[in-house]
Write a protein that holds these residues in place. Sequence first.
Motif, PDB file in Angstrom:
ATOM      1  N   TYR A 183     -38.737  14.989 -70.688  1.00  0.00           N
ATOM      2  CA  TYR A 183     -38.552  13.542 -70.603  1.00  0.00           C
ATOM      3  C   TYR A 183     -39.752  12.776 -71.153  1.00  0.00           C
ATOM      4  O   TYR A 183     -40.891  12.952 -70.708  1.00  0.00           O
ATOM      5  N   LYS A 184     -39.496  11.931 -72.148  1.00  0.00           N
ATOM      6  CA  LYS A 184     -40.516  11.092 -72.782  1.00  0.00           C
ATOM      7  C   LYS A 184     -41.682  11.909 -73.328  1.00  0.00           C
ATOM      8  O   LYS A 184     -42.831  11.473 -73.306  1.00  0.00           O
ATOM      9  N   ASN A 185     -41.367  13.100 -73.829  1.00  0.00           N
ATOM     10  CA  ASN A 185     -42.401  13.937 -74.440  1.00  0.00           C
ATOM     11  C   ASN A 185     -41.950  14.371 -75.841  1.00  0.00           C
ATOM     12  O   ASN A 185     -41.788  15.560 -76.111  1.00  0.00           O
ATOM     13  N   PRO A 186     -41.755  13.382 -76.757  1.00  0.00           N
ATOM     14  CA  PRO A 186     -41.377  13.741 -78.127  1.00  0.00           C
ATOM     15  C   PRO A 186     -42.550  14.409 -78.839  1.00  0.00           C
ATOM     16  O   PRO A 186     -43.699  13.978 -78.714  1.00  0.00           O
ATOM     17  N   VAL A 187     -42.260  15.468 -79.573  1.00  0.00           N
ATOM     18  CA  VAL A 187     -43.303  16.256 -80.228  1.00  0.00           C
ATOM     19  C   VAL A 187     -42.931  16.455 -81.690  1.00  0.00           C
ATOM     20  O   VAL A 187     -41.817  16.886 -82.000  1.00  0.00           O
ATOM     21  N   GLU A 188     -43.869  16.168 -82.570  1.00  0.00           N
ATOM     22  CA  GLU A 188     -43.648  16.413 -83.990  1.00  0.00           C
ATOM     23  C   GLU A 188     -43.854  17.897 -84.291  1.00  0.00           C
ATOM     24  O   GLU A 188     -44.802  18.514 -83.823  1.00  0.00           O
ATOM     25  N   SER A 189     -42.943  18.446 -85.075  1.00  0.00           N
ATOM     26  CA  SER A 189     -43.022  19.837 -85.494  1.00  0.00           C
ATOM     27  C   SER A 189     -42.138  19.999 -86.716  1.00  0.00           C
ATOM     28  O   SER A 189     -41.401  19.081 -87.098  1.00  0.00           O
ATOM     29  N   GLU A 190     -42.208  21.159 -87.340  1.00  0.00           N
ATOM     30  CA  GLU A 190     -41.318  21.414 -88.472  1.00  0.00           C
ATOM     31  C   GLU A 190     -39.861  21.472 -88.027  1.00  0.00           C
ATOM     32  O   GLU A 190     -38.952  21.137 -88.799  1.00  0.00           O
ATOM     33  N   VAL A 191     -39.630  21.858 -86.789  1.00  0.00           N
ATOM     34  CA  VAL A 191     -38.269  21.872 -86.253  1.00  0.00           C
ATOM     35  C   VAL A 191     -37.752  20.442 -86.100  1.00  0.00           C
ATOM     36  O   VAL A 191     -36.598  20.146 -86.433  1.00  0.00           O
ATOM     37  N   PRO A 231     -43.073  25.312 -77.093  1.00  0.00           N
ATOM     38  CA  PRO A 231     -42.271  25.800 -78.218  1.00  0.00           C
ATOM     39  C   PRO A 231     -43.109  25.867 -79.491  1.00  0.00           C
ATOM     40  O   PRO A 231     -44.049  25.090 -79.681  1.00  0.00           O
ATOM     41  N   PRO A 232     -42.772  26.779 -80.401  1.00  0.00           N
ATOM     42  CA  PRO A 232     -43.525  26.908 -81.659  1.00  0.00           C
ATOM     43  C   PRO A 232     -43.342  25.689 -82.543  1.00  0.00           C
ATOM     44  O   PRO A 232     -42.297  25.043 -82.530  1.00  0.00           O
ATOM     45  N   SER A 233     -44.368  25.387 -83.333  1.00  0.00           N
ATOM     46  CA  SER A 233     -44.346  24.167 -84.142  1.00  0.00           C
ATOM     47  C   SER A 233     -43.885  24.387 -85.571  1.00  0.00           C
ATOM     48  O   SER A 233     -43.500  23.434 -86.247  1.00  0.00           O
ATOM     49  N   THR A 234     -43.923  25.641 -86.051  1.00  0.00           N
ATOM     50  CA  THR A 234     -43.561  25.900 -87.444  1.00  0.00           C
ATOM     51  C   THR A 234     -42.261  26.697 -87.540  1.00  0.00           C
ATOM     52  O   THR A 234     -41.926  27.472 -86.639  1.00  0.00           O
ATOM     53  N   MET A 235     -41.557  26.535 -88.645  1.00  0.00           N
ATOM     54  CA  MET A 235     -40.323  27.275 -88.858  1.00  0.00           C
ATOM     55  C   MET A 235     -40.591  28.756 -89.107  1.00  0.00           C
ATOM     56  O   MET A 235     -39.743  29.610 -88.859  1.00  0.00           O
ATOM     57  N   GLN A 239     -41.067  33.142 -83.108  1.00  0.00           N
ATOM     58  CA  GLN A 239     -40.422  32.700 -81.874  1.00  0.00           C
ATOM     59  C   GLN A 239     -39.500  31.498 -82.094  1.00  0.00           C
ATOM     60  O   GLN A 239     -38.698  31.161 -81.213  1.00  0.00           O
ATOM     61  N   THR A 240     -39.608  30.854 -83.243  1.00  0.00           N
ATOM     62  CA  THR A 240     -38.908  29.584 -83.457  1.00  0.00           C
ATOM     63  C   THR A 240     -37.396  29.719 -83.366  1.00  0.00           C
ATOM     64  O   THR A 240     -36.722  28.877 -82.760  1.00  0.00           O
ATOM     65  N   GLU A 241     -36.837  30.750 -83.961  1.00  0.00           N
ATOM     66  CA  GLU A 241     -35.375  30.858 -84.013  1.00  0.00           C
ATOM     67  C   GLU A 241     -34.766  30.870 -82.622  1.00  0.00           C
ATOM     68  O   GLU A 241     -33.880  30.057 -82.310  1.00  0.00           O
ATOM     69  N   TRP A 242     -35.228  31.759 -81.752  1.00  0.00           N
ATOM     70  CA  TRP A 242     -34.570  31.877 -80.447  1.00  0.00           C
ATOM     71  C   TRP A 242     -34.951  30.737 -79.508  1.00  0.00           C
ATOM     72  O   TRP A 242     -34.150  30.337 -78.669  1.00  0.00           O
ATOM     73  N   GLU A 243     -36.138  30.168 -79.643  1.00  0.00           N
ATOM     74  CA  GLU A 243     -36.551  29.077 -78.756  1.00  0.00           C
ATOM     75  C   GLU A 243     -36.004  27.725 -79.184  1.00  0.00           C
ATOM     76  O   GLU A 243     -36.178  26.736 -78.465  1.00  0.00           O
ATOM     77  N   SER A 244     -35.336  27.644 -80.319  1.00  0.00           N
ATOM     78  CA  SER A 244     -34.866  26.355 -80.845  1.00  0.00           C
ATOM     79  C   SER A 244     -33.355  26.289 -80.969  1.00  0.00           C
ATOM     80  O   SER A 244     -32.820  25.361 -81.589  1.00  0.00           O
ATOM     81  N   ARG A 245     -32.642  27.244 -80.403  1.00  0.00           N
ATOM     82  CA  ARG A 245     -31.198  27.323 -80.618  1.00  0.00           C
ATOM     83  C   ARG A 245     -30.443  26.101 -80.107  1.00  0.00           C
ATOM     84  O   ARG A 245     -29.423  25.714 -80.677  1.00  0.00           O
ATOM     85  N   SER A 246     -30.928  25.477 -79.027  1.00  0.00           N
ATOM     86  CA  SER A 246     -30.252  24.278 -78.528  1.00  0.00           C
ATOM     87  C   SER A 246     -30.341  23.132 -79.526  1.00  0.00           C
ATOM     88  O   SER A 246     -29.450  22.293 -79.602  1.00  0.00           O
TER      89      SER A 246
END
Length: 375
Positions: A183-191, A231-235, A239-246
């Motif tokens: 909540y209210k924690n937007p994070v910039e990343s490649e994702v 969560p990882p910041s780069t594509m 770890q990015t694939e499985w942690e970003s599925r949602s």
Amino acid sequence: MKLSKSITIVMLTAGVLAGLSATGCSSRGKSSSGSTTYSNPLPVTFGDPFILSASDGKYYMYGTGGMEKGFGAYSSDNLVDWHFEGQVYSGNQPGSWTVKNYWAPEVYEIDGRYYMFFSADWKENPTNELENFRIGVAVADQPTGPFTEVSDKPLFDPGYPIIDANILQHDGRTYLYYSRCCYKNPVESEVAEWARVQNLFQEIEESWVYGVEISNDFTTVIGEPVLLLQPPSTMADPQTEWESRSVTSGEVNRRWTEGSFAFEYNGKIYMMYSANFFGGENYAVGYAVADNPLGPFAKADNNPVLEKNVASGGEVTGTGHNMVFRTKEEGKMYTVYHGRTQKTGNERVVFIDEMNIDENGVLTVDGPSTSEKEL
């Protein structure tokens, strides 16, 4: 008050679990070798399951759900048959700091008393936040309660919503782990950038796991919280694939790192954690390892170690928020977690599956399973 030898604390040291041991099953039988058999899911509709081995010789299971405003519990004499004990904590107590959304209870035994860590919405909410979760502590004289809050305030206020308390004792000191909510924690990343390009989401919020030392009587935070996992910041991160599925499936604009469970094994601190939307099919579990309770933690190469199995012909989805234990009789290591099946639908139910750590420190889980197994 200091923690004594009688504290039931979650810790694996040199392969031995200190004070925590349990299992259960939805079907009971004997194999040809005489071992007890079981099959998942268990007949318990909890999320975030946690098991306490109490000094009265019984085992108690706590979790999220089943109560309108609080928590219920199950007990077992034999780690196979579970009896519902009813509501053990109620947020309707006079002077309670809580309002709603009671989540993820964990119970520890200290000198004959029982301390429950839990998450709930804090009634002090002057800016009318939609998510106002904090962590509190309640105490009881029996593992079945009634649990009464030790304070009319949360344990502490970091200035953002937090959930999923977990405790580790190491070298005579106590550490609290928790998850900062998305909540209210937007994070910039490649994702996040990818999601914008794909016209899926304009921003991605993230939840992060923190650790902080607390006093041995569970009343005071010592020092400042330390960010341990996110969560990882780069594509390109493995770890990015499985942690970003949602996110990549278009399900929701959030990436979670939550439901942490820390234990010590062969001189290392293992932290298991859950990623993705807890209400969706992509909820899954990974782990990270550190030399010290406050890190730094390195995520494992073989993550995720627990995830949906529908692609391989199974029927289990939404596996997450686990805990770890050993059975008393055989000394096998298991993980307890919640998940869903086609039959249970959106209802979260409890699973157990065997877990191993090999000579190289690699952790694996033999699950999710629904076939009959020996304990």
